[in-house]
Design a protein around this motif. Structure first.
Motif, mmCIF file in Angstrom:
data_model
loop_
_atom_site.group_PDB
_atom_site.id
_atom_site.type_symbol
_atom_site.label_atom_id
_atom_site.label_comp_id
_atom_site.label_asym_id
_atom_site.label_seq_id
_atom_site.Cartn_x
_atom_site.Cartn_y
_atom_site.Cartn_z
ATOM 1 N N UNK A 58 -0.634 1.501 7.338
ATOM 2 C CA UNK A 58 -1.511 0.433 6.863
ATOM 3 C C UNK A 58 -2.054 0.668 5.470
ATOM 4 N N UNK A 59 -2.423 1.898 5.171
ATOM 5 C CA UNK A 59 -2.954 2.216 3.849
ATOM 6 C C UNK A 59 -1.916 2.037 2.751
ATOM 7 N N UNK A 60 -0.707 2.524 2.998
ATOM 8 C CA UNK A 60 0.361 2.408 1.998
ATOM 9 C C UNK A 60 0.748 0.947 1.775
ATOM 10 N N UNK A 61 0.811 0.169 2.846
ATOM 11 C CA UNK A 61 1.168 -1.247 2.725
ATOM 12 C C UNK A 61 0.044 -2.016 2.035
ATOM 13 N N UNK A 62 -1.202 -1.733 2.382
ATOM 14 C CA UNK A 62 -2.342 -2.393 1.736
ATOM 15 C C UNK A 62 -2.377 -2.071 0.248
ATOM 16 N N UNK A 63 -2.078 -0.838 -0.118
ATOM 17 C CA UNK A 63 -2.036 -0.442 -1.522
ATOM 18 C C UNK A 63 -0.940 -1.196 -2.259
ATOM 19 N N UNK A 64 0.222 -1.348 -1.635
ATOM 20 C CA UNK A 64 1.322 -2.083 -2.261
ATOM 21 C C UNK A 64 0.962 -3.556 -2.463
ATOM 22 N N UNK A 65 0.297 -4.161 -1.479
ATOM 23 C CA UNK A 65 -0.127 -5.560 -1.597
ATOM 24 C C UNK A 65 -1.172 -5.686 -2.700
ATOM 25 N N UNK A 66 -2.126 -4.767 -2.711
ATOM 26 C CA UNK A 66 -3.180 -4.777 -3.735
ATOM 27 C C UNK A 66 -2.568 -4.682 -5.133
ATOM 28 N N UNK A 67 -1.581 -3.811 -5.286
ATOM 29 C CA UNK A 67 -0.908 -3.643 -6.578
ATOM 30 C C UNK A 67 -0.210 -4.939 -7.014
ATOM 31 N N UNK A 68 0.460 -5.608 -6.063
ATOM 32 C CA UNK A 68 1.133 -6.880 -6.368
ATOM 33 C C UNK A 68 0.123 -7.953 -6.763
ATOM 34 N N UNK A 69 -1.013 -7.986 -6.075
ATOM 35 C CA UNK A 69 -2.059 -8.959 -6.411
ATOM 36 C C UNK A 69 -2.610 -8.709 -7.816
ATOM 37 N N UNK A 70 -2.836 -7.451 -8.145
ATOM 38 C CA UNK A 70 -3.346 -7.120 -9.483
ATOM 39 C C UNK A 70 -2.331 -7.489 -10.554
ATOM 40 N N UNK A 71 -1.049 -7.253 -10.264
ATOM 41 C CA UNK A 71 0.011 -7.612 -11.201
ATOM 42 C C UNK A 71 0.007 -9.115 -11.472
ATOM 43 N N UNK A 72 -0.438 -9.871 -10.472
ATOM 44 C CA UNK A 72 -0.476 -11.330 -10.580
ATOM 45 C C UNK A 72 -1.805 -11.824 -11.163
ATOM 46 N N UNK A 73 -2.694 -10.900 -11.525
ATOM 47 C CA UNK A 73 -3.952 -11.298 -12.145
ATOM 48 C C UNK A 73 -5.103 -11.508 -11.174
#
Length: 172
Positions: free
Chosen positions: A49-64
């Motif tokens: 869950x932590x690794x997947x949440x981090x990946x989602x968070x990173x994608x969201x930040x990349x999108x602004x």
């Protein structure tokens, strides 16, 4: 002569721009996250869950999109990776190919804990080959494959959240 050359260059550039526009190419201008989901936070549970949440968070930040304390929460639950052998060497009996599967459930809640998007299941699969001649490289390969699995899972979650009819209907 120079004007013909300049016209030729402008003509080629125009054709290139038309071709790119025709294939759907566009420069990223701002976030694709709807106003209702702006500031979305990500939370995860389970072994992955932590690794997947981090990946989602990173994608969201990349999108602004940057998380806010009063923003909606993308909750990822019961995230884990399973591995299955899918190919064995007939001569040595050693596993040659594996199938990694990412399992998770996700939902989106507003800051008042009201469901914006109900619980949905996620299943992402990737296969990779084992090189018995270089077992150390295989450990590194396993780490890379798991990272790739998380990135694919993150993109799939965001695609499903952002394109959900429930999210699109509720407007901005």
């Amino acid at each position: 002569m120079k004007t013909w050359r300049q016209r030729g260059i402008y003509g080629l550039m125009s054709l290139l721009l038309l071709a790119l526009a025709g294939c759907g190419f566009h420069l990223q201008t701002g976030s694709t996250v709807p106003a209702k989901l702006q500031g979305m936070r990500v939370s995860g549970s389970g072994p992955s869950g932590g690794a997947l949440a981090t990946a989602v968070h990173r994608e969201l930040q990349r999108d602004g999109n940057f998380s806010r304390a009063d923003g909606p929460v993308l909750q990822i639950d019961n995230a884990y990776v399973s591995q299955r052998i899918i190919s064995i060497s007939p001569s040595s009996g050693v596993a040659l190919e594996f199938l990694d599967t990412l399992h998770a459930q996700f939902s989106v809640m507003d800051h008042q804990k009201k469901a914006i998007l109900p619980v949905q299941s996620l299943l992402v699969e990737n296969s990779f080959s084992y090189n018995s001649g270089n077992p150390l490289a295989t450990n590194e390969q396993q780490i890379r494959m798991e990272r790739l699995l998380m990135e694919q899972g993150a993109r799939q979650i965001l695609r499903r959240v952002l394109n959900s009819p429930v999210v699109r209907q509720s407007g901005g």
